[in-house]
Design a protein around this motif. Structure first.
Motif, short mmCIF file in Angstrom:
data_model
loop_
_atom_site.label_atom_id
_atom_site.label_comp_id
_atom_site.label_asym_id
_atom_site.label_seq_id
_atom_site.Cartn_x
_atom_site.Cartn_y
_atom_site.Cartn_z
N GLY A 69 0.81 -1.23 0.00
CA GLY A 69 0.00 0.00 0.00
C GLY A 69 0.83 1.27 0.00
N SER A 70 2.12 1.19 0.38
CA SER A 70 2.94 2.41 0.37
C SER A 70 2.99 2.97 -1.04
CB SER A 70 4.38 2.12 0.80
OG SER A 70 4.43 1.41 1.99
N VAL A 71 2.86 4.31 -1.13
CA VAL A 71 2.88 4.93 -2.46
C VAL A 71 4.33 5.13 -2.88
CG1 VAL A 71 2.20 6.94 -3.81
CG2 VAL A 71 0.67 6.04 -2.05
N LEU A 72 4.64 4.70 -4.09
CA LEU A 72 6.01 4.79 -4.59
C LEU A 72 6.18 6.00 -5.49
CD1 LEU A 72 6.38 1.05 -5.63
CD2 LEU A 72 7.35 2.13 -3.60
N ALA A 73 5.18 6.27 -6.30
CA ALA A 73 5.27 7.36 -7.27
C ALA A 73 3.88 7.69 -7.76
CB ALA A 73 6.14 6.93 -8.44
N THR A 74 3.78 8.81 -8.45
CA THR A 74 2.51 9.07 -9.14
C THR A 74 2.77 9.10 -10.63
OG1 THR A 74 2.84 11.43 -8.93
CG2 THR A 74 1.49 10.40 -7.24
N ILE A 75 1.74 8.76 -11.35
CA ILE A 75 1.89 8.64 -12.80
C ILE A 75 0.76 9.40 -13.46
CG2 ILE A 75 0.67 6.43 -12.82
CD1 ILE A 75 2.51 5.55 -15.08
N GLU A 76 1.09 10.06 -14.54
CA GLU A 76 0.05 10.83 -15.23
C GLU A 76 -0.32 10.13 -16.54
OE1 GLU A 76 -0.36 15.44 -14.32
OE2 GLU A 76 1.04 14.96 -15.93
N ASN A 77 -1.56 10.35 -16.93
CA ASN A 77 -2.09 9.69 -18.15
C ASN A 77 -2.04 8.19 -18.05
OD1 ASN A 77 -2.41 12.19 -19.23
ND2 ASN A 77 -0.39 12.12 -20.25
N GLY A 78 -1.91 7.72 -16.83
CA GLY A 78 -1.82 6.27 -16.66
C GLY A 78 -3.19 5.63 -16.84
N GLN A 79 -3.19 4.51 -17.53
CA GLN A 79 -4.44 3.76 -17.62
C GLN A 79 -4.22 2.48 -16.86
OE1 GLN A 79 -4.65 3.31 -21.77
NE2 GLN A 79 -5.32 5.41 -22.10
N VAL A 80 -4.85 2.40 -15.71
CA VAL A 80 -4.62 1.22 -14.89
C VAL A 80 -5.13 -0.01 -15.62
CG1 VAL A 80 -5.06 0.16 -12.65
CG2 VAL A 80 -4.81 2.62 -12.83
N ALA A 81 -4.32 -1.03 -15.55
CA ALA A 81 -4.68 -2.26 -16.28
C ALA A 81 -6.01 -2.80 -15.81
CB ALA A 81 -3.61 -3.31 -16.06
N SER A 82 -6.75 -3.31 -16.75
CA SER A 82 -8.03 -3.91 -16.36
C SER A 82 -7.77 -5.28 -15.74
CB SER A 82 -8.94 -4.00 -17.58
OG SER A 82 -8.21 -4.58 -18.62
N VAL A 83 -8.81 -6.09 -15.68
CA VAL A 83 -8.68 -7.41 -15.03
C VAL A 83 -7.52 -8.18 -15.66
CG1 VAL A 83 -10.00 -9.47 -14.38
CG2 VAL A 83 -11.18 -7.34 -15.04
N PRO A 84 -6.64 -8.74 -14.85
CA PRO A 84 -5.53 -9.50 -15.43
C PRO A 84 -6.05 -10.59 -16.36
CG PRO A 84 -5.32 -9.39 -13.03
CD PRO A 84 -6.61 -8.74 -13.40
N GLU A 85 -5.25 -10.82 -17.43
CA GLU A 85 -5.71 -11.76 -18.45
C GLU A 85 -5.96 -13.16 -17.94
OE1 GLU A 85 -3.09 -11.49 -21.76
OE2 GLU A 85 -3.63 -9.39 -22.01
N GLU A 86 -5.09 -13.57 -17.00
CA GLU A 86 -5.25 -14.95 -16.51
C GLU A 86 -6.65 -15.17 -15.95
OE1 GLU A 86 -1.22 -13.89 -14.68
OE2 GLU A 86 -2.92 -12.83 -15.49
N LYS A 87 -7.10 -14.09 -15.25
CA LYS A 87 -8.41 -14.24 -14.61
C LYS A 87 -9.48 -14.51 -15.65
CE LYS A 87 -7.76 -11.76 -10.37
NZ LYS A 87 -7.93 -10.49 -9.72
N LYS A 88 -9.37 -13.77 -16.76
CA LYS A 88 -10.38 -13.95 -17.82
C LYS A 88 -10.36 -15.38 -18.32
CE LYS A 88 -10.46 -9.38 -19.87
NZ LYS A 88 -9.79 -8.66 -20.95
#
Ligand SMILES: Cc1ncc(C[n+]2csc(CCOP(=O)(O)OP(=O)(O)O)c2C)c(N)n1
Ligand SMILES: [Mg+2]
Length: 1002
Positions: A69-88
């Motif tokens: 949970g510790s924050v390492l950095a911030t990112i701009e224009n980031g698109q957080v990955a959707s559900v991991p492929e394996e799960k699908k």
């Protein structure tokens, strides 16, 4: 909009240190690019970005402690990955499964189940039996064999559901797997091929007999190749494609003892001269031929050392798997190359031979073809006198999921089998054991008539029109080129599983009464004149009696149809076999700055050399040249060595990808299998892991691509366990790193006797092209590893590295100036003792025990005014190598000024006796004793290890700082450099028990 990149689930770890920050504000990064590296006391792992974008703020710096949970950095224009492929994928799999079970009704009719009742042997209703058989025949005829198999499978399934105990289905009747009508016909000219085979046979035997005429010491084998000639000939004429600029080449593992046959063929092909054949088994003076396949000695000819039985099969299985690995990782093209492996039936008793056949089936290695030459004999006698080796092997291979092709009977049997309407002939074939089959071929036609056919009147009748000679001519499958061709053609077609061809042959085929199918065949290396004349006549070799008596080779002219045919066949198949070559490009060694971090002091931060190495590998995975070529190999110990970070980063190779969601999928170091995965996770299987390492380490010649295998294992389960494979690796000229982790008899502490290694370094020292090191500090490890990359993979030297790594955490100093050369040569002055003392001593140490030496030197200086020069000995093995060479040179040049060995160079101008200590047996340090004139004392860990703390173990083995101080004082007293009472006092002070037995006796 900026978003946070925070630490994901890292398992049980909390407050883990950030040791590298890999991005800075403004950097544009892709999804999964590493942001920081964090390190616990056991392992380091990179934290990947969950999205692509631009780094805005960094929230951590090196040395910070972070948790989930510790924050390492911030990112701009980031698109957080959707559900991991394996799960699908997993979801899809689940729905599919549901559909499959939907609507399926239990169709089993409720019958009274009688368990464990074997099938009845007697036919109580032959009419009904015939109806079943007729039905089957009609399905085969009308709907084909595939439909018939389907129906039978259904019937069998139903039988199991009804609780029937079916007869053993591991084996099929003792007849050829391929019926005559299904055989693919050979396009070859049988007459010419027969002649070629005869000449090859003759020249192979003549070469062995000639060598033994020169000296019976030379030895050799005739019987093995005599039994296998057809098996090789068919492959050479029709199947095995050579490496050339258009094709990667099939790889053939020749049975070691059949080497004479390969030389004999190469002679006809014009690749070897008669003079070279005359040099068979005489290798000391140039030009001789190796007894067996040895790439080290014939580097342009042999590819695979196979004569230590059992190594060929396991190495070949992993070779086939590695070929698929290279293809699946996109490093080479899939050209349908095959790996053929020739094996003796006696050889199949080696545990290594069958040990990996399960893996071959599991990995669907349809690029692999085993040919087991079942001549029913090994060295002393029959392989299975009381049963049948072919049936036994069929059961084992079928049980493991291989495609089994039995080639038992030659074409002359076809008619007899066709006439056998009652099945009695097959019954007789099934009931005879190998001891009988061996005698049938030793004792002639009338014996076979009486003992084989004579058992049943119907069979006696079946052969009544055949003469004894005809009966004798009833050949075995492995000597029939038609049957062998059909089997090879079928093997080439097979997909989805590996194939084994079980070919029945006769040991010493054609050698006559002295050597054919008798128990002494294997040892037969001399043939007297009568035998030779018989052999010539048997195969119609066009030599005069005089030529036979002179044991001349036979080679028809270049314009003869035989030589033209043979060369034409090879030309069509792309070139000659065997041939060893390499067109691999070097790998440019990575820039020094990749290793810079390891040359600095770690300050208070502690880590083990294993961790340092793993961090180094992680860093190397960022080098574009090295990264794709690294092959980390681990036998189920990734977590032990802190390598679980590799799972996510580069994936575990799995030819089917990952069909399940891993139980730890939420975690950063989740178990990730991938079709293009890079890590070879071998499971608990050191021989397999070593075979993988050999395959990767020889990829530069077998696949023309330089790879960098790094195999990390418990050092105790290394050379001691797989020593013969390590020897074969040297012979093969494998390049790569073997890392003996958790090394040192007192360093692995709690694990005890069977784990604690105090001698692997000595085992490594026996392999001439193995360069071995026992470093203490991260900078030493880095210097050695970097040089290994340069020497092996950039300069293409045919050496391999063995480096021991420890699991003891301690802080590492900065690299002293100017010690690179010394680190690589084997020793350097770590610290000079120039305090105040007049008394001097030279303390030498390696591995973790160097740290005891450093502590001991401080006590000696502080409490006894003794100045110790401390030498870090990174390689006693390399020092000895240099010492031996120098000494030899000096002995050869008595009138020249003697050269100094490197040990002498380092120590001759230094004062005081030498105390050398390591976490290995004294024999390890003693290796350099001859190369110095000084008094030399070794301390080491001779004896069995045992569980305890490191402190107690070092005390027990007398390599702790207190013992080093006391023994040093005692040694100095002997030289009268200190009083003996000083030493006595120290012994008392440190409570050293004089009455204790020598640890090696305990
Ligand atoms: C590990 C190992 N142990 C023993 C030997 C010695 N040896 C050489 S050949 C042989 C018998 C081989 O019998 P088989 O495998 O049936 O081969 P064949 O010659 O019958 O084709 C033995 C025991 C060896 N080469 N390697
Ligand atoms: Mg044999």
């Amino acid at each position: 909009m900026a978003q946070n990149i925070s630490v994901p689930d890292i398992g049980d770890f909390k407050d883990v240190e950030v040791i590298e920050v890999l991005v800075k504000p403004g950097d544009r990064i892709n999804k999964n690019d590493p942001i920081v590296t964090i390190e616990s006391d056991k392992s380091s792992v990179e934290i990947p970005s969950p999205a692509a974008g631009e780094i805005k703020d960094l929230k951590v710096k090196i040395g910070d402690k972070v948790s989930e949970g510790s924050v390492l950095a911030t990112i701009e224009n980031g698109q957080v990955a959707s559900v991991p492929e394996e799960k699908k994928i997993v979801k899809e799999v689940q729905t599919q499964e549901k559909q499959k079970t939907n609507g399926e009704v239990n169709q089993v009719r409720q019958v009274k189940k009688i368990f464990a009742e074997p099938a009845a042997k007697d036919d109580i209703d032959p009419v009904e039996t015939n109806e079943w058989i007729d039905s089957l025949n009609s399905v085969i005829e009308n709907d084909g064999s595939s439909r018939a198999s389907y129906l039978l499978n259904k019937v069998i399934d139903q039988a199991y559901k009804s609780g029937l105990v079916l007869p053993d289905t591991r084996t099929t009747p003792y007849i050829n797997t391929i019926p005559p009508e299904a055989e693919t016909k050979s396009p070859g000219d049988q007459n010419i091929e027969k002649k070629i085979r005869a000449y090859v046979r003759w020249n192979a035997a003549a070469m062995v007999v000639k060598a033994n005429k020169k000296s019976p010491e030379l030895g050799g084998h005739i019987g093995t190749f005599a039994s296998a000639a057809t098996l090789y000939d068919v492959g050479m004429n029709h199947f095995w494609r050579a490496k050339n600029n258009k094709f990667g080449g099939d790889l053939i593992y020749f049975q070691g003892h059949s080497a004479p046959g390969m030389y004999a063929r190469a002679f006809l092909e014009g690749r070897l001269t008669a003079k070279q054949l005359d040099g068979f088994r005489q290798e000391v003076n140039n030009g001789g031929l190796s007894s067996y396949p040895h790439p080290w000695l014939m580097p342009k000819f042999w590819q695979f050392p196979t004569v230590s039985m059992g190594l060929g099969p396991i190495m070949a299985i992993y070779q086939a798997r590695f070929l698929k690995y290279l293809i699946n990782r996109g490093l080479i093209k899939d050209e349908g190359r095959k790996i053929w492996v020739f094996l003796g039936d006696g050889e199949m008793d080696e545990p290594e031979s069958l040990g990996a056949i399960g893996l071959a089936a599991r990995e669907k290695l349809d690029n692999l073809i085993f040919v087991v030459n079942c001549n029913l004999q090994r060295l002393d006698g029959p392989v299975r006198g009381n049963s049948k080796i072919i049936q036994e092997l069929e059961g084992s291979f079928r049980g493991s999921g291989w495609n089994v092709i039995k080639v038992i009977w030659g074409s002359y049997w076809d008619q007899l089998l066709a006439k056998d309407k009652t099945g009695l002939l097959i019954k007789r074939m099934n009931e005879c054991v190998d001891g009988e089959y061996q005698a049938f071929k030793a004792k002639g036609g009338s014996y076979v008539r009486e003992k084989f056919f004579g058992k049943y009147p119907e069979l006696t009748e079946l052969v009544s029109s055949l003469t004894d000679k005809d009966i004798w001519r009833l050949n075995r499958g492995g000597h029939d080129p038609h049957k062998v061709y059909a089997a090879y053609a079928a093997a080439m077609q097979n997909t989805g599983s590996p194939t084994v061809i079980l070919a029945k042959t006769i040991k010493g085929y054609g050698m006559g009464k002295t050597g054919e199918s008798v128990n002494t065949t294997h040892q037969q290396k001399k043939l007297d004149e009568e035998d030779l004349l018989y052999y010539r006549d048997r195969f119609n070799v066009p030599l005069t009696d005089k030529q036979v008596k002179n044991i001349e080779y036979y080679k028809p002219s270049e314009n003869s149809e035989e030589i033209k045919y043979l060369k034409d066949k090879r030309l069509k198949l792309g070139g000659f076999i065997p041939e060893r070559s390499s067109f691999a490009k070097q790998i440019k060694a990575p820039p020094n700055d990749i290793f810079d971090a390891f040359m600095k002091s770690t300050g208070k931060k502690e880590m083990s050399t294993t961790m340092a190495l793993v961090r180094m590998m992680t860093a190397l995975l960022r080098d574009k040249n090295v990264a794709p070529r690294l092959v980390p190999i681990i036998p189920d110990e990734a977590r032990t060595f802190g390598m679980e970070g590799f799972f996510q980063k580069i994936g575990i190779y799995a030819h089917e990808g990952q069909k399940y969601e891993p139980v730890d999928s939420e975690q950063l170091s989740s178990y990730r299998e991938d079709k293009s995965g890079q890590v070879l996770e071998e499971g608990i299987n050191e021989s397999g892991a070593m075979s993988s390492w050999i395959a990767a380490g020889t990829a530069y010649t077998n696949h023309d691509i330089e790879m960098i295998p790094v195999y990390i294992f418990y050092s105790m389960f290394g050379f001691q366990r797989v020593g013969d494979l390590a020897w074969a690796a040297g012979d093969s000229q494998a390049r790569g790193f073997l890392i003996g982790a958790t090394a040192g008899r007192t360093t692995l502490a709690g694990e005890g006797l069977q784990h604690q290694d105090g001698h692997s370094q000595l085992l490594a020292s026996n392999i001439p092209n193995c360069i071995s090191y026992d470093p203490t500090f991260a900078y030493e490890m880095a210097t050695i590893f970097r040089e290994g990359l340069r020497r092996m993979h950039e300069k293409k030297e045919n050496v391999f590295y063995y480096i021991t790594a420890m699991n003891e955490n301690y802080s590492h100093p900065e690299k002293p100036k100017g010690c690179d050369d010394g680190i690589l040569k084997g020793m350097y002055l770590f610290k000079e003792g120039k305090n105040k003392g007049k008394t001097k001593v030279q303390l030498l140490g390696s591995g973790t025990i160097l740290r005891e030496i450093i502590s001991a030197s401080e006590i000696l200086s502080k409490e006894y005014n003794i100045d110790a020069d401390i030498w870090s000995v990174t390689s006693f093995n390399e020092l000895r190598r240099d010492g031996m060479e120098t000494e030899r040179l000096n002995l050869l040049n008595p009138n020249k000024k003697p050269k100094k060995s490197y040990v002498q160079e380092c120590l001759s101008k230094r004062d005081g006796p030498i105390i050398a200590a390591s976490d290995y047996t004294r024999a390890f340090t003693d290796q350099i004793r001859p190369y110095t004139d000084k008094k030399f004392y070794s301390l080491g860990t001779d004896g069995y290890g045992r569980s305890d703390t490191r402190k107690n173990l070092r005390k027990f083995f007398e390599v702790d700082k207190e013992h080093i101080v006391a023994f040093t004082l005692s040694a100095l007293a002997k030289e009268q450099l200190v009083g003996s009472e000083e030493a006595e006092k120290a012994i008392k002070k440190y409570k050293i028990d004089k009455e204790k037995d020598f640890p090696a006796n305990l």
